[in-house]
Write an enzyme that holds these catalytic residues in place. Structure first.
Site, PDB file in Angstrom:
ATOM      1  N   CYS A  36       0.817  -1.267  -0.054  1.00 57.30           N
ATOM      2  CA  CYS A  36      -0.111   0.122  -0.059  1.00 57.30           C
ATOM      3  C   CYS A  36       0.807   1.313   0.184  1.00 57.30           C
ATOM      4  O   CYS A  36       0.285   2.324  -0.022  1.00 57.30           O
ATOM      5  CB  CYS A  36      -0.841   0.032   1.232  1.00 57.30           C
ATOM      6  SG  CYS A  36       0.143   0.100   2.708  1.00 57.30           S
ATOM      7  N   CYS A 109      -0.842  -4.608   7.315  1.00 57.41           N
ATOM      8  CA  CYS A 109      -0.864  -3.794   8.202  1.00 57.41           C
ATOM      9  C   CYS A 109      -0.026  -4.240   9.216  1.00 57.41           C
ATOM     10  O   CYS A 109       0.769  -3.409   9.873  1.00 57.41           O
ATOM     11  CB  CYS A 109      -2.243  -3.388   8.507  1.00 57.41           C
ATOM     12  SG  CYS A 109      -3.417  -2.939   6.999  1.00 57.41           S
TER      13      CYS A 109
HETATM   14 FE1  FES Z   1      -1.382   0.111   4.462  1.00 55.61          FE
HETATM   15 FE2  FES Z   1      -2.849  -0.724   6.336  1.00 55.61          FE
HETATM   16  S1  FES Z   1      -3.424  -0.344   4.413  1.00 55.61           S
HETATM   17  S2  FES Z   1      -0.600  -0.336   6.333  1.00 55.61           S
END
Ligand code: FES
Length: 159
Positions: A36, A109
Site C-alpha cells: 500500500c 498492516c
Molecule cells: Fe497500508 Fe494498512 S493499508 S498499512
C-alpha cells in the site's frame, strides 16, 4: 453494528499508546509496505532485567492506515519486558493479537509493524540526528517518506 475488531481498532486509534519519536532510543527500524506504500518507524529502548537485556519500551510513528496504528499501539505495549529473541519471534498476527484476528486484506498492516520491529532489532544503530537521510534511517519519518522512490502511476482514462 460494528464488530469487535472494528471497535478495538477504533479505540486504539483514538488513544494510541507509545506514539511518537523516542529521543534516546537504542534501536530504530523503518519499513515501507509494498502493498500500500504506507510506512512505519519503531524506536526501541533496552534495559537490563535479572541479567537479561530486555525491551524497556517501544514507540512508533506511521504514515499508515488505522489498522497499522492500532497494531503498533498494542504491539508496543506487549513488547515491554521481552528479550530481543522473544520479540523477533513474534509474527504480525501475534503482535496484533489483542485486537483479534485481522481480515486477510489487513494482514499486511500488521506485517508493517512486524517489519519495523525486526528492522529495529536486527542491530541497526539508531540514526544520528541530522545524519544524511537514507530511506531506512533518516532523522525523521517524513524524510523517509519523501525519499521513497516515486510510485508508478497507472492512469486509466474513462471513455
Ligand atoms: Fe497500508 Fe494498512 S493499508 S498499512
Amino acid at each position: 453494528m460494528k464488530d469487535d475488531l472494528e471497535k478495538r481498532i477504533e479505540a486504539a486509534v483514538k488513544n494510541p499508546q507509545n506514539l511518537g519519536e523516542m529521543e534516546n532510543a537504542d534501536a530504530i527500524g523503518t519499513v515501507g509496505s509494498a502493498d500500500c506504500g504506507d510506512m512505519l518507524r519503531m524506536w526501541v529502548k533496552f534495559k537490563e532485567e535479572d541479567g537479561r537485556k530486555v525491551i524497556d519500551r517501544a514507540s512508533f510513528q506511521t504514515f499508515g492506515c488505522q489498522t497499522a496504528i492500532a497494531v503498533a499501539s498494542v504491539a508496543t505495549e506487549m513488547l515491554a519486558g521481552k528479550t530481543v529473541a522473544e520479540a523477533m519471534s513474534m509474527s504480525g498476527e501475534e503482535l496484533a493479537a489483542p485486537l483479534g484476528a485481522l481480515p486477510p486484506v489487513k494482514i499486511h498492516c500488521a506485517q508493517l509493524v512486524e517489519g519495523a520491529l525486526r528492522s529495529a532489532l536486527s542491530g541497526a544503530p539508531a540514526p544520528v540526528a541530522k545524519a544524511g537521510p537514507s530511506p531506512a534511517q533518516s532523522a525523521s519519518l517524513i524524510e523517509s517518506f519523501a525519499a521513497r522512490a516515486p510510485a508508478k502511476l497507472k492512469i486509466v482514462l474513462d471513455t
